[in-house]
Design a protein around this motif. Structure first.
Motif, PDB file in Angstrom:
ATOM      1  N   HIS A   1       4.419   2.786 -10.446  1.00 32.34           N
ATOM      2  CA  HIS A   1       3.184   2.330  -9.797  1.00 32.34           C
ATOM      3  C   HIS A   1       2.863   3.202  -8.589  1.00 32.34           C
ATOM      4  O   HIS A   1       3.761   3.716  -7.915  1.00 32.34           O
ATOM      5  N   SER A   2       1.576   3.351  -8.299  1.00 34.08           N
ATOM      6  CA  SER A   2       1.138   4.349  -7.320  1.00 34.08           C
ATOM      7  C   SER A   2       1.691   4.105  -5.923  1.00 34.08           C
ATOM      8  O   SER A   2       1.907   5.056  -5.163  1.00 34.08           O
ATOM      9  N   ASP A   3       1.940   2.836  -5.556  1.00 32.83           N
ATOM     10  CA  ASP A   3       2.476   2.586  -4.216  1.00 32.83           C
ATOM     11  C   ASP A   3       3.943   2.990  -4.092  1.00 32.83           C
ATOM     12  O   ASP A   3       4.546   2.839  -3.032  1.00 32.83           O
ATOM     13  N   HIS A   4       4.493   3.557  -5.173  1.00 39.84           N
ATOM     14  CA  HIS A   4       5.871   4.049  -5.145  1.00 39.84           C
ATOM     15  C   HIS A   4       5.976   5.543  -5.476  1.00 39.84           C
ATOM     16  O   HIS A   4       7.025   6.143  -5.242  1.00 39.84           O
TER      17      HIS A   4
ATOM     18  N   SER B   1       1.752   9.567   1.678  1.00 45.41           N
ATOM     19  CA  SER B   1       1.407  10.986   1.667  1.00 45.41           C
ATOM     20  C   SER B   1       2.579  11.856   2.114  1.00 45.41           C
ATOM     21  O   SER B   1       3.484  11.411   2.824  1.00 45.41           O
ATOM     22  N   LYS B   2       2.520  13.120   1.705  1.00 42.04           N
ATOM     23  CA  LYS B   2       3.540  14.087   2.122  1.00 42.04           C
ATOM     24  C   LYS B   2       3.630  14.149   3.644  1.00 42.04           C
ATOM     25  O   LYS B   2       4.723  14.194   4.216  1.00 42.04           O
TER      26      LYS B   2
ATOM     27  N   SER C   1       0.805  -1.222   0.000  1.00 42.92           N
ATOM     28  CA  SER C   1       0.000   0.000   0.000  1.00 42.92           C
ATOM     29  C   SER C   1       0.841   1.276   0.000  1.00 42.92           C
ATOM     30  O   SER C   1       0.286   2.370  -0.055  1.00 42.92           O
ATOM     31  N   GLY C   2       2.159   1.162   0.062  1.00 41.67           N
ATOM     32  CA  GLY C   2       2.986   2.358   0.007  1.00 41.67           C
ATOM     33  C   GLY C   2       4.410   2.108   0.456  1.00 41.67           C
ATOM     34  O   GLY C   2       4.635   1.398   1.439  1.00 41.67           O
ATOM     35  N   ASN C   3       5.371   2.705  -0.258  1.00 43.48           N
ATOM     36  CA  ASN C   3       6.791   2.468   0.012  1.00 43.48           C
ATOM     37  C   ASN C   3       7.571   3.772   0.016  1.00 43.48           C
ATOM     38  O   ASN C   3       7.393   4.620  -0.865  1.00 43.48           O
ATOM     39  N   CYS C   4       8.445   3.906   1.016  1.00 43.90           N
ATOM     40  CA  CYS C   4       9.318   5.072   1.112  1.00 43.90           C
ATOM     41  C   CYS C   4      10.500   4.698   1.999  1.00 43.90           C
ATOM     42  O   CYS C   4      10.324   4.375   3.175  1.00 43.90           O
ATOM     43  N   ILE C   5      11.697   4.715   1.438  1.00 44.36           N
ATOM     44  CA  ILE C   5      12.905   4.284   2.135  1.00 44.36           C
ATOM     45  C   ILE C   5      13.899   5.432   2.174  1.00 44.36           C
ATOM     46  O   ILE C   5      14.139   6.093   1.151  1.00 44.36           O
ATOM     47  N   TYR C   6      14.476   5.668   3.337  1.00 46.78           N
ATOM     48  CA  TYR C   6      15.521   6.681   3.488  1.00 46.78           C
ATOM     49  C   TYR C   6      16.890   6.016   3.446  1.00 46.78           C
ATOM     50  O   TYR C   6      17.105   4.986   4.090  1.00 46.78           O
ATOM     51  N   VAL C   7      17.819   6.614   2.706  1.00 48.84           N
ATOM     52  CA  VAL C   7      19.231   6.213   2.713  1.00 48.84           C
ATOM     53  C   VAL C   7      20.051   7.484   2.772  1.00 48.84           C
ATOM     54  O   VAL C   7      19.799   8.436   2.019  1.00 48.84           O
ATOM     55  N   GLY C   8      21.033   7.522   3.675  1.00 48.30           N
ATOM     56  CA  GLY C   8      21.826   8.737   3.765  1.00 48.30           C
ATOM     57  C   GLY C   8      23.161   8.542   4.440  1.00 48.30           C
ATOM     58  O   GLY C   8      23.436   7.510   5.056  1.00 48.30           O
TER      59      GLY C   8
ATOM     60  N   LEU D   1       4.816  11.714  -4.557  1.00 44.66           N
ATOM     61  CA  LEU D   1       5.962  12.314  -5.263  1.00 44.66           C
ATOM     62  C   LEU D   1       5.697  13.748  -5.696  1.00 44.66           C
ATOM     63  O   LEU D   1       6.531  14.635  -5.464  1.00 44.66           O
ATOM     64  N   GLY D   2       4.554  13.994  -6.322  1.00 43.52           N
ATOM     65  CA  GLY D   2       4.280  15.326  -6.847  1.00 43.52           C
ATOM     66  C   GLY D   2       4.228  16.375  -5.759  1.00 43.52           C
ATOM     67  O   GLY D   2       4.943  17.391  -5.803  1.00 43.52           O
ATOM     68  N   VAL D   3       3.380  16.167  -4.755  1.00 43.05           N
ATOM     69  CA  VAL D   3       3.197  17.152  -3.685  1.00 43.05           C
ATOM     70  C   VAL D   3       4.495  17.363  -2.911  1.00 43.05           C
ATOM     71  O   VAL D   3       4.900  18.505  -2.636  1.00 43.05           O
TER      72      VAL D   3
END
Length: 265
Positions: free
Chosen positions: A58-61, A31-32, A11-18, A65-67
């Motif tokens: 795909h939307s779950d990735h 969401s933002k 349902s949604g993916n967001c990974i931080y690497v730094g 992005l836009g906002v």
């Protein structure tokens, strides 16, 4: 170098690497507000991000992005095929000129002090890719949405210090579940998603003494659950013809709705 899952699942993916000086996101499929809340737990501000790496359209990735990228003017990096998919997505709104940057698989590029190695993956999207990231002799990778894997993928995931690896579904749960037949075939196909068993087998091929942190991710909400994914992958490692046992691994499942522990390598 740090890696953390802000969200991981069907349902949604967001990974931080730094690193100390460079901050990246791989995908923004939430969401933002949720991205900002996750970054706050990492003590990173949106305006400090150096780039967003997109695996596919795909939307779950790409849901946020836009906002998110417009608010902070964050450069976006993706293959030309993925950029076409992003530009055709009506839900993202108009993307400002100059934010979208095309990249090539198997061609390294740098953002700050992180070397980024995009690699091809087998998935039913325009031109999907995974990412291997290196800094100061350490390497991490995000490898999800793999319908299958081969020697090429194994090579790209060799000698990692940490990995986020897909364990999308339990085959039996998927086969007896309520999904339409066509969707079941798609998920099980070579351009679908890795099952728990295949995830364990791929892990066996890339295990080495310095792979200290393993996050299982992109679990299906309907066709998997965390304990089953964890135990299945662990069993595959234990039963395989190698020197490792599942119980010896530092392995856990990234959560769908909350920030994971921070991996430091």
């Amino acid at each position: 170098m740090r890696m953390c899952s802000i969200a991981s699942g069907s349902s949604g993916n967001c990974i931080y690497v730094g690193s100390d000086d460079t901050h990246l996101l791989v995908d923004t499929g939430i969401s933002k507000k949720r991205i900002e809340e996750g970054l706050k737990e990492l003590d990173v501000k949106g305006e400090e991000l150096d780039g967003i790496l997109v695996t596919h359209e795909h939307s779950d990735h790409i849901q946020g992005l836009g906002v998110f990228s417009r608010k902070y003017a964050i450069p976006i990096y993706a293959t030309p095929g993925t950029i076409r998919g992003i530009e055709r997505s009506s839900s993202l709104g108009k993307m400002p000129e100059g934010l979208l940057h095309p990249i090539e698989t198997d061609k390294m590029f740098q953002l700050g002090d992180i070397d980024i190695h995009p690699f091809q993956i087998s998935h039913d999207a325009n031109e999907p890719c995974g990412y291997r990231m290196e800094n100061a002799g350490k390497a991490v990778a995000v490898a999800t949405d793999l319908g299958t894997y081969d020697d090429y993928i194994v090579k790209k995931l060799k000698n990692l210090d940490a990995v986020l690896l897909e364990a999308n579904h339990d085959i039996h749960m998927l086969e007896v579940g309520g999904y339409p037949y066509s969707l079941k075939r798609r998920i099980l196909g070579d351009k679908g998603h890795l099952s728990n068993e295949l995830s364990g087998q791929l892990l066996c091929d890339i295990l080495h003494d310095n792979l200290k942190h393993i996050m299982l991710g992109h679990l299906s909400k309907e066709n998997n659950y965390a304990r089953l994914a964890y135990e299945t992958v662990k069993l595959e490692v234990t039963l395989a013809d190698n020197a490792y046992k599942g119980e010896d691994l530092d392995m856990w499942v990234a959560k769908r709705d909350s920030v994971s522990d921070i991996i430091e390598v």
